[in-house]
Motif scaffolding. Structure first.
Motif: not given
Length: 251
Positions: A70-75, A99-102, A105-112
């Motif tokens: 999920p973090v890779e996808l978000a980035e 946990e995916n959301l957590r 949100r730690e990895a990006v600086d946009v609203p989640v």
């Protein structure tokens, strides 16, 4: 507001799971939220279509499961220009998790946005996010749940499908409203739903178009109809996530 007899079987099943889900341990959260309206406005000022891209492993209306991190996808979505992100936390039908959301949100600086089916106040305290989805049709005390979310620092995005639900959301104090183009009774998608409801939305409400946005033409259509932001899931998740996001944000 459980009217499950009028819902598609898949949606009724999701609602039953939400009602049966246990409450989290611990007391109320306190969240320092990133502003969704500000993020959408910045994207527009930069000449982009304001897209809330959804990290969506699977859903009852799609085939298969996306196995990527999920973090890779978000980035990759942020790289493609997403103004904000949506992360599924519903576990039983969407394979989401807090946990995916957590982690996202730690990895990006946009609203989640936390995408889930929340039916009572205690469920707000599962995980920190910037925005929480409240589906008007499923909430009895909408004003109470909006207030409880805001007391914790969350920004509630109240989802509606028709003019009556919109009126109820506005009366309850909703400042961010999403119009779902998907009919939860038939699971049919019609972009005219947004076009019908949007003119009734007060000017001071941030308005998000949800579901059925698959092409740049769809994105432009929703913006012309008054959307301040577009929530897009499957059209971004299916294929090259960065390029799919960029194709919509540059529509």
């Amino acid at each position: 507001m459980n009217d499950s007899e009028e819902l598609a079987p898949a949606v009724a099943s999701i609602l039953r799971s939400a009602e049966a889900r246990g409450d989290p341990d611990g007391g109320p959260l306190s969240v320092d939220a990133r502003s969704l309206p500000a993020a959408l406005s910045r994207a527009e000022e930069d000449g982009c279509v304001p897209v809330i891209a959804e990290v969506k492993p699977t859903s009852p209306t799609t085939d298969g499961t996306r196995e990527a991190d999920p973090v890779e996808l978000a980035e990759k979505m942020v790289e493609g220009g997403a103004a904000a992100l949506s992360v599924l936390t519903e576990p039983d039908h969407f394979e989401g998790s807090p946990e995916n959301l957590r982690r996202v949100r730690e990895a990006v600086d946009v609203p989640v946005l936390r995408k889930d089916f929340l039916v009572r106040e205690s469920q707000l305290d599962t995980v920190e996010s910037d925005v929480v989805l409240l589906i008007a049709r499923f909430v009895d005390d909408l004003a109470g749940l909006i207030g409880a979310a805001e007391d914790r620092g969350f920004q509630p995005l109240v989802e509606v499908h028709d003019a009556a639900e919109l009126a109820r959301a506005v009366d309850a104090g909703a400042e961010i409203v999403g119009v779902n183009n998907r009919d939860l009774a038939k699971l049919e998608v019609d972009l005219e739903t947004f076009e019908t409801v949007a003119p009734e939305v007060p000017d001071d409400v941030t308005l998000v178009a949800e579901s059925g946005i698959g092409t740049p033409d769809d994105a432009r259509r929703m913006v012309r109809a008054g959307a301040d932001g577009l929530l897009v899931g499957s059209a971004i998740m299916d294929g090259d996530v960065t390029e799919n996001t960029r194709r919509l944000t540059r529509a």
